[in-house]
Write an enzyme that holds these catalytic residues in place. Structure first.
Site, PDB file in Angstrom:
ATOM      1  CE  LYS A  13      -1.234  -0.197   4.888  1.00 29.28           C
ATOM      2  NZ  LYS A  13      -0.265   0.714   5.501  1.00 29.28           N
ATOM      3  NE  ARG A  88      -2.547   0.159  10.812  1.00 25.18           N
ATOM      4  CZ  ARG A  88      -1.533   0.553  10.029  1.00 25.18           C
ATOM      5  NH1 ARG A  88      -1.547   1.717   9.434  1.00 25.18           N
ATOM      6  NH2 ARG A  88      -0.525  -0.252   9.851  1.00 25.18           N
ATOM      7  NE  ARG A 127       8.589  -3.604   4.829  1.00 24.12           N
ATOM      8  CZ  ARG A 127       7.412  -2.991   4.924  1.00 24.12           C
ATOM      9  NH1 ARG A 127       6.847  -2.485   3.861  1.00 24.12           N
ATOM     10  NH2 ARG A 127       6.789  -2.891   6.077  1.00 24.12           N
ATOM     11  NE  ARG A 133       8.137  -0.297   8.992  1.00 29.67           N
ATOM     12  CZ  ARG A 133       6.945  -0.129   8.469  1.00 29.67           C
ATOM     13  NH1 ARG A 133       6.823   0.359   7.247  1.00 29.67           N
ATOM     14  NH2 ARG A 133       5.866  -0.433   9.130  1.00 29.67           N
ATOM     15  NE  ARG A 144       3.679  -3.888  11.068  1.00 33.27           N
ATOM     16  CZ  ARG A 144       4.575  -3.923  10.081  1.00 33.27           C
ATOM     17  NH1 ARG A 144       5.714  -4.544  10.254  1.00 33.27           N
ATOM     18  NH2 ARG A 144       4.325  -3.334   8.950  1.00 33.27           N
TER      19      ARG A 144
END
Ligand code: AMP
Length: 187
Positions: A13, A88, A127, A133, A144
């Protein structure tokens, strides 16, 4: 044009939001980016949200509403926006609606990037290995995903019931997904 992008972690996204905002000449507002910016700038808000974000939990609705609504209202006056990551939760959507209505800043469409959770986990774990991250460790990524299913996915029906939803298959190249979104928005 005022657009919202909804998709699970790893659905692409952020990438699609960046591309589309250029193509449609509207501002890209990412709640995750804005929150990470607060953490980097060591603001009061940054301190409040840092641990929640690194655990993969959501930030309280009121904090994120107070952060996002002024940006959304200002971008409305400048010609439109594409938001990724906010609202969200259904309560965020309800409160955002109430505030946006007053400012003539209601969204036009919601793009839902749909994908199989297992494919997304693979993408996110790759990733994590590349970018590191703070909220991309395997345990946090799995958390998540659960948070998305429990708290964010209900938004798909919420916006579907309101006739705002465009669902696009998120597995595929960046270009293919982008073309499908643009075709859907034109239709
Ligand atoms: P993202 O970059 O969209 O994946 O967001 C990164 C993190 O920021 C999320 O895992 C949440 O902890 C927090 N966050 C971003 N947007 C919101 C929101 N609308 N409500 C609550 N927490 C959010």
């Amino acid at each position: 044009m005022k657009l919202l992008l909804v998709g699970a972690p790893g659905s692409g996204k952020g990438t699609q939001a960046g591309l589309l905002s250029q193509q449609l000449s509207v501002e890209h507002l990412s709640s995750g980016e804005l929150l990470r910016h607060e953490i980097e700038a060591a603001t009061e808000l940054g301190h409040q949200v840092e641990q929640l974000i690194s655990r993969g939990d959501l930030v309280p609705d009121e904090l994120v509403l107070d952060l996002m609504m002024p940006h959304i209202e200002a971008a409305t006056d400048r010609g439109g926006w594409l938001v990724d990551g906010f609202p969200r939760t259904v309560p965020q959507a309800q409160q955002a609606y109430a505030r946006a209505r007053v400012h003539d800043a209601l969204l036009d469409r919601v793009v839902h990037l749909e994908a199989e959770p297992e494919a997304l986990l693979d993408r996110l774990l790759a990733r994590a290995a590349e970018q590191g991250r703070a909220d991309d460790t395997e345990q946090t990524v799995r958390h998540r995903m659960e948070v998305y299913r429990a708290q964010t996915e209900p938004l798909v029906d919420y916006y579907g019931d309101r006739g705002l939803l465009l669902t696009v298959e998120a597995e595929g190249s960046v270009e293919t997904v982008n073309a499908a979104i643009r075709a859907g928005l034109r239709a």
